[in-house]
Motif scaffolding. Structure first.
Motif, PDB file in Angstrom:
ATOM      1  N   ALA A 248       0.873  -1.279  -0.044  1.00 26.72           N
ATOM      2  CA  ALA A 248       0.080   0.030   0.046  1.00 26.72           C
ATOM      3  C   ALA A 248       0.896   1.204  -0.141  1.00 26.72           C
TER       4      ALA A 248
ATOM      5  N   ARG B 269       2.164   1.577  -3.493  1.00 30.30           N
ATOM      6  CA  ARG B 269       1.260   2.492  -4.255  1.00 30.30           C
ATOM      7  C   ARG B 269       1.100   3.926  -4.100  1.00 30.30           C
ATOM      8  N   PHE B 270       1.241   4.411  -2.881  1.00 29.22           N
ATOM      9  CA  PHE B 270       1.133   5.433  -2.356  1.00 29.22           C
ATOM     10  C   PHE B 270       2.089   6.447  -3.035  1.00 29.22           C
TER      11      PHE B 270
ATOM     12  N   ILE C  63       2.115   6.772  -6.823  1.00 29.12           N
ATOM     13  CA  ILE C  63       0.877   7.764  -7.539  1.00 29.12           C
ATOM     14  C   ILE C  63       1.026   9.080  -6.844  1.00 29.12           C
TER      15      ILE C  63
ATOM     16  N   SER D 131      -3.564   4.967   3.859  1.00 25.34           N
ATOM     17  CA  SER D 131      -2.787   5.068   2.593  1.00 25.34           C
ATOM     18  C   SER D 131      -3.763   5.051   1.398  1.00 25.34           C
ATOM     19  N   TYR D 132      -4.814   4.382   1.423  1.00 25.15           N
ATOM     20  CA  TYR D 132      -5.965   4.658   0.368  1.00 25.15           C
ATOM     21  C   TYR D 132      -6.691   6.007   0.221  1.00 25.15           C
TER      22      TYR D 132
ATOM     23  N   ILE E  18      -4.082   8.027  -1.458  1.00 25.34           N
ATOM     24  CA  ILE E  18      -3.875   7.707  -2.714  1.00 25.34           C
ATOM     25  C   ILE E  18      -5.210   8.351  -3.352  1.00 25.34           C
TER      26      ILE E  18
ATOM     27  N   PHE F  98      -5.788   4.368 -10.798  1.00 29.18           N
ATOM     28  CA  PHE F  98      -6.650   3.510 -10.003  1.00 29.18           C
ATOM     29  C   PHE F  98      -6.431   2.137 -10.455  1.00 29.18           C
TER      30      PHE F  98
ATOM     31  N   THR G  53      -3.688   0.246 -11.255  1.00 30.41           N
ATOM     32  CA  THR G  53      -2.508  -0.096 -10.554  1.00 30.41           C
ATOM     33  C   THR G  53      -2.788  -0.811  -8.928  1.00 30.41           C
ATOM     34  N   CYS G  54      -3.947  -0.238  -8.634  1.00 31.45           N
ATOM     35  CA  CYS G  54      -4.290  -0.415  -7.273  1.00 31.45           C
ATOM     36  C   CYS G  54      -5.439  -1.700  -7.115  1.00 31.45           C
TER      37      CYS G  54
ATOM     38  N   HIS H 130      -4.171  -5.091  -5.666  1.00 32.80           N
ATOM     39  CA  HIS H 130      -3.814  -5.119  -4.034  1.00 32.80           C
ATOM     40  C   HIS H 130      -5.026  -4.775  -3.489  1.00 32.80           C
ATOM     41  N   VAL H 131      -5.835  -4.038  -3.720  1.00 30.24           N
ATOM     42  CA  VAL H 131      -7.275  -4.100  -3.016  1.00 30.24           C
ATOM     43  C   VAL H 131      -8.021  -5.241  -2.642  1.00 30.24           C
TER      44      VAL H 131
END
Length: 314
Positions: A119, A122-123, A126, A217-218, A221, A238, A240-241, A244-245
């Motif tokens: 996470a 990804r943060f 982005i 984190s989200y 993001i 979005f 790319t996440c 992971h989500v």
């Protein structure tokens, strides 16, 4: 009623699926398929990340960590689960039980930590793409990996040692096909308040804290993505996440459900915790390679490249 104390080191009896003992041989078939899928899928992900130079990036290093924890989780339970279904091998010694319990919880806590690291990855990717490579260097990724292992070991070691001081004088039959801390603790006739508090603290300080930071984190993001002017760039960010989500959901939902069942579901049917426990152990290792293979184009390309390479050498 038999009495078991630490001086005699009790032998525990593991349980398959209550009420379906007659069908264990047939039930073992889907379990074997799930284990094979999980082990082969995660091994393939590891192999591809390690051998494909284009995937030598922070995101895929964290993905390889996730695959490693999934492999460890599968191996930790495979022998006892299939042993029960195939040959009704239910007995497990006290020390073997504690060892299995340690590794099951260790890989669970490690997976939670890796999902948090992903996470964060990804943060950074982005919100600060220009500094992505300088923030998540190879050294820093190695330090994160070491911290993941150290954290789980430090939290779990006293949890296991606290079980060694207990006496076991009631039923020695566990409710799962493997050793799970709340399950073992319930069999003791000693005062288990310290064990219970420490176990709950361990869950809150790992999966609980990690889930809060993943959520935070989200939030950050989403805020960063909304500041992107181009709708196409927003969609790409979005996308790319998504993997992971999904991985977070299939890990945390069964884990939280199992913890609640053990602590508050005393009147639930006996097969409920067993089914949730099996979902908790097998679904994330099975699904993670599939999710990342379907949703991540570089992984797809690397797999196709590997298949084409094998095809030319047949």
């Amino acid at each position: 009623m038999p009495s078991f104390h630490n001086s005699t080191l009790p032998t525990f009896l593991l349980t398959g699926i209550p009420g379906l003992e007659w069908a264990h041989t047939w039930i073992s078939i889907p379990f074997c398929c799930l284990y094979l899928t999980a082990l082969s899928g995660n091994t393939l992900i590891l192999f591809i990340v390690l051998t494909e130079p284009s995937l030598h990036q922070p995101m895929y290093y964290f993905l390889s960590m996730l695959s490693t924890t999934d492999i460890g989780l599968c191996i930790s339970t495979l022998v006892t689960v299939l042993g029960i279904f195939w040959v009704n091998a239910r007995e497990i010694s006290f020390n073997a039980c504690l060892s299995q319990m340690f590794f099951i919880h260790l890989f669970t806590f490690m997976e939670s930590s890796v999902l948090l690291a992903m996470a964060f990855d990804r943060f950074v990717a982005i919100s600060n793409p220009l500094r992505y490579a300088t923030i998540l260097t190879h050294t820093r990724i190695g330090q994160i990996g070491l911290a993941v292992i150290t954290r789980g070991t430090v939290i779990l070691t006293p949890l296991v040692l606290l079980l060694k001081r207990l006496s076991f004088c009631h039923s020695h039959e566990l409710h799962h096909s493997y050793c799970f801390h709340p399950d073992v603790m319930k069999l003791s006739c000693s005062d288990t308040k310290i064990n219970s508090v420490f176990g709950l603290t361990a869950i809150i300080s790992t999966a609980g804290v990690d889930s809060v930071f993943i959520l935070l984190s989200y939030v950050l993001i989403i805020r960063s993505v909304l500041n992107i002017a181009s709708p196409e760039e927003r969609k790409k960010a979005f996308s790319t996440c998504i993997s992971h989500v999904t991985a977070v959901a299939i890990f945390y939902i069964p884990l939280i459900s199992l913890s609640f069942i053990h602590r508050f579901g005393k009147h639930a049917p006996s097969y409920v915790p067993t089914l949730i426990a099996n979902v908790y152990l097998l679904i994330p290792p099975v699904m993670n390679p599939i999710i990342y293979s379907v949703k991540t184009k570089p992984i797809q390309k690397a797999m196709l490249k590997l298949l084409c390479f094998k095809g030319t050498h047949l």
